[in-house]
Motif scaffolding. Structure first.
Motif, PDB file in Angstrom:
ATOM      1  N   ARG A 283       0.845  -1.195  -0.046  1.00 50.78           N
ATOM      2  CA  ARG A 283       0.244   0.073  -0.005  1.00 50.78           C
ATOM      3  C   ARG A 283       0.919   1.187  -0.001  1.00 50.78           C
ATOM      4  O   ARG A 283       1.642   1.385   0.958  1.00 50.78           O
ATOM      5  CB  ARG A 283      -1.006  -0.052   0.981  1.00 50.78           C
ATOM      6  N   PRO A 284       0.765   2.069  -0.979  1.00 48.72           N
ATOM      7  CA  PRO A 284       0.023   1.959  -2.130  1.00 48.72           C
ATOM      8  C   PRO A 284       0.485   0.900  -3.006  1.00 48.72           C
ATOM      9  O   PRO A 284       1.786   0.488  -2.869  1.00 48.72           O
ATOM     10  CB  PRO A 284       0.408   3.392  -3.008  1.00 48.72           C
ATOM     11  N   ALA A 285      -0.425   0.006  -3.814  1.00 43.45           N
ATOM     12  CA  ALA A 285       0.187  -1.294  -4.440  1.00 43.45           C
ATOM     13  C   ALA A 285       1.088  -0.751  -5.872  1.00 43.45           C
ATOM     14  O   ALA A 285       0.888   0.503  -6.367  1.00 43.45           O
ATOM     15  CB  ALA A 285      -0.823  -1.733  -5.177  1.00 43.45           C
ATOM     16  N   LEU A 286       1.984  -1.587  -6.078  1.00 44.98           N
ATOM     17  CA  LEU A 286       3.223  -0.919  -6.886  1.00 44.98           C
ATOM     18  C   LEU A 286       2.820  -1.067  -8.399  1.00 44.98           C
ATOM     19  O   LEU A 286       2.465  -2.113  -8.795  1.00 44.98           O
ATOM     20  CB  LEU A 286       4.507  -1.759  -6.440  1.00 44.98           C
ATOM     21  N   THR A 287       2.979   0.070  -9.202  1.00 45.87           N
ATOM     22  CA  THR A 287       2.916   0.024 -10.551  1.00 45.87           C
ATOM     23  C   THR A 287       3.964  -0.944 -11.157  1.00 45.87           C
ATOM     24  O   THR A 287       5.153  -0.505 -10.696  1.00 45.87           O
ATOM     25  CB  THR A 287       2.639   1.135 -11.068  1.00 45.87           C
ATOM     26  N   THR A 288       3.900  -1.644 -11.924  1.00 44.21           N
ATOM     27  CA  THR A 288       4.963  -2.450 -12.301  1.00 44.21           C
ATOM     28  C   THR A 288       4.974  -3.125 -13.768  1.00 44.21           C
ATOM     29  O   THR A 288       3.922  -2.967 -14.465  1.00 44.21           O
ATOM     30  CB  THR A 288       5.384  -3.613 -11.370  1.00 44.21           C
ATOM     31  N   VAL A 289       5.906  -3.798 -14.329  1.00 47.92           N
ATOM     32  CA  VAL A 289       5.741  -4.390 -15.834  1.00 47.92           C
ATOM     33  C   VAL A 289       5.731  -5.997 -15.458  1.00 47.92           C
ATOM     34  O   VAL A 289       6.618  -6.411 -14.762  1.00 47.92           O
ATOM     35  CB  VAL A 289       6.957  -3.910 -16.462  1.00 47.92           C
ATOM     36  N   LEU A 327       2.553  -3.737 -19.006  1.00 51.79           N
ATOM     37  CA  LEU A 327       2.538  -2.671 -17.691  1.00 51.79           C
ATOM     38  C   LEU A 327       1.164  -2.967 -16.725  1.00 51.79           C
ATOM     39  O   LEU A 327       0.094  -3.311 -17.652  1.00 51.79           O
ATOM     40  CB  LEU A 327       2.223  -1.344 -18.383  1.00 51.79           C
ATOM     41  N   VAL A 328       1.444  -2.904 -15.634  1.00 51.34           N
ATOM     42  CA  VAL A 328       0.218  -3.414 -14.924  1.00 51.34           C
ATOM     43  C   VAL A 328       0.191  -1.926 -13.830  1.00 51.34           C
ATOM     44  O   VAL A 328       1.061  -1.745 -13.095  1.00 51.34           O
ATOM     45  CB  VAL A 328       0.631  -4.674 -13.782  1.00 51.34           C
ATOM     46  N   ARG A 329      -0.830  -1.315 -14.298  1.00 49.62           N
ATOM     47  CA  ARG A 329      -0.840   0.214 -13.440  1.00 49.62           C
ATOM     48  C   ARG A 329      -1.682  -0.069 -12.331  1.00 49.62           C
ATOM     49  O   ARG A 329      -2.769  -0.711 -12.145  1.00 49.62           O
ATOM     50  CB  ARG A 329      -1.801   1.093 -14.569  1.00 49.62           C
ATOM     51  N   ARG A 330      -0.927   0.364 -11.143  1.00 46.21           N
ATOM     52  CA  ARG A 330      -1.448   0.304  -9.863  1.00 46.21           C
ATOM     53  C   ARG A 330      -1.532   1.558  -9.444  1.00 46.21           C
ATOM     54  O   ARG A 330      -1.583   2.599 -10.013  1.00 46.21           O
ATOM     55  CB  ARG A 330      -0.994  -0.670  -9.030  1.00 46.21           C
TER      56      ARG A 330
END
Lengths: 337, 337
Positions: A283-289, A327-330
């Protein structure tokens, strides 16, 4: 546990006769055959797949060689590799074959490779090239998984992904959000960059966009990311975004921002690469590839099992690029302030 | 890979003769013996430890059965178990034998237990009792590790710790810091409490101190801890401390505090149990009760290997309590406000 010998003793025949009956081989009379089967059933005999496999010259196991199972990426990979192996009736031996100095434990590998296991799957990202090639005994089916630089992999069949593309995607995302002051944080072991291809992909994209980005090297861990980010966030003007070549580094950077009193993502965006399970849980959740670990684990195990079944199934320099990073947008990235 | 058969063909003797020479058994003439050894050396023959072990009725592997290798506790345990097995020349097969509904995959276990592996180490905390006893084939050396309630373990040799004491230590710590409004957060799978002994130890200690503590049950994960703590922190008056029966829950609680704008530890103290590697890496780092995972992994593997070597080494209801839980004070706990 009932053995062939137990059955032979009780049925009053030789071990070879029992073996022939139970494997439907050779010539054994109907009456003897029936007696052997009856005794085998009565004693609860179950065939030994390992012994059978060894009689055919193979063990139904593969060995996964890694440097640190406690690293969440390796344990995720092991979980998927075990599932993939199981779908093809194989079991997974885990071998922590890295010595404290980062080199491979050759004796350990020699004891398992091609003997206890039909083949070896090496998770190579942390291991040196020369070391790798000398550690695996000749003639043992071996697949290298997750090698960082696909364009320059050691002479072993290799299953990996386009890590440059993963780096490029992370940079692209920050640029699209309007960031220009972007600090790049890359994993290293001592002076050696562990994530060279990701780093190249990211910095090439940043340079294209006219953003000057040197990189900070740190140990690839949450603690390493925290240390490096504490320094980076002292700079004036402060970066508005941190691109980390691995999720552990990114998670550490978010924690450092919290300690510096900076709100993520309002005052600082952070993006990682890999998508380990922790990325979604933070938290916050990580935006990652997302590098699609499951597909790479599946493809690596399948390549190895193909190689075990047919030694010429893959050339020694075969390369398989699996999946596409995405990309995983968080919650850890937003428009530049 | 050179086999006994290759050597036999080239030396012009039978496979049995080769076997006798290389194992120093039977009667073989000096000249034949020398010829066999010379051929074996020339062909680079290495003895197959798996085949030898099977000839003696055992495989030099043990199977570790767990429900989720991606859970950081299981991967830490696996790492230590592999090291312990290795010190006794054994290898570790990892078996993700839990089905999605939490029951054991009996067929999978049957294929590995006592066949591919000399014995089975079951990490039992998430598994049901009846299920456990029916899943392991009779006569296969089996050790149950980490069973939650030592006082009431299934009829299998069991290596675990005093989880009640771990719960008591966590409660003690919060009481000593002056906390009276303490919320207890316990891991569960559906309605079944996973951490019953820890929970009992903690609540018994709180009741002794006159602190009334019900417990909130949640899925044992960071996300579960976050969800539960978001609710708990809405209460009026708000708790000043959260005792979580596992570190993942505690880490989730710290994250929830951050989202609610509460400073940890100034406004809220959080303590966990286990001391997974993440506990030290978080910011603030999690105060927790170290259960000494390495010692339990070592003792479990050693008990299993003893049982494999000597089936009567441990009674079926043997219980070994290993180590002593100890408080690891980090940054997530402080004097009650």
């Amino acid at each position: 546990m009932t053995t062939l010998r137990d059955i032979a003793l009780i049925a009053g025949v030789s071990g070879a006769t029992v073996s022939n009956v139970l494997r439907n081989r050779g010539f054994v009379g109907a009456e003897t055959s029936a007696r052997v089967r009856e005794v085998a059933q009565r004693l609860g005999y179950r065939p030994n797949p390992m012994a059978q496999a060894l009689a055919n010259g193979r063990a139904p196991t593969i060995a996964m060689v890694f440097s640190d199972l406690a690293n969440p990426f390796y344990s995720m990979f092991a979980l998927e590799a075990e599932r993939a192996a199981r779908r093809r009736d194989h079991f997974l031996l885990v071998c922590h074959a890295a010595k404290p100095d980062g080199t491979l434990d050759t004796a350990y590998l020699g004891a398992v490779a091609g003997r206890l296991s039909g083949g070896v799957l090496i998770l190579g990202s942390d291991l040196g090239r020369a070391d790798l090639l000398s550690a695996v005994p000749n003639g043992v089916p071996t697949v290298l998984a997750m090698w960082e630089d696909a364009a320059d992999h050691p002479s072993l069949p290799c299953v990996t992904l386009d890590f440059r593309e993963a780096g490029r995607l992370a940079a692209d995302h920050l640029l699209a959000l309007g960031h220009r002051r972007i600090a790049v944080l890359a994993g290293a072991r001592g002076d050696r960059v562990s994530h060279g291809a990701r780093l190249e992909g990211a910095t090439a994209r940043l340079r294209e966009a006219g953003v000057l980005g040197g990189a900070t090297l740190e140990e690839d861990s949450i603690g390493g990311g925290h240390r490096a980010a504490m320094r980076l966030l002292e700079a004036e003007p402060r970066p508005t975004a941190i691109l980390a070549t691995n999720d552990l580094l990114g998670i550490g950077a978010i924690q450092a921002a919290g300690e510096r009193g900076l709100a993520v993502p309002r005052e600082l965006s952070v993006v990682g690469i890999t998508d380990i399970w922790l990325a979604a849980e933070m938290r916050p959740a990580l935006t990652t590839v997302d590098i699609d670990t499951r597909r790479i684990a599946d493809a690596s195990v399948n390549a190895l099992l193909d190689l075990i079944a047919e030694p010429d199934a893959l050339a020694r320099d075969a390369l398989r690029i699996v999946g596409r990073p995405s990309l995983v947008r968080r919650a850890s990235t937003a428009q530049a302030p």
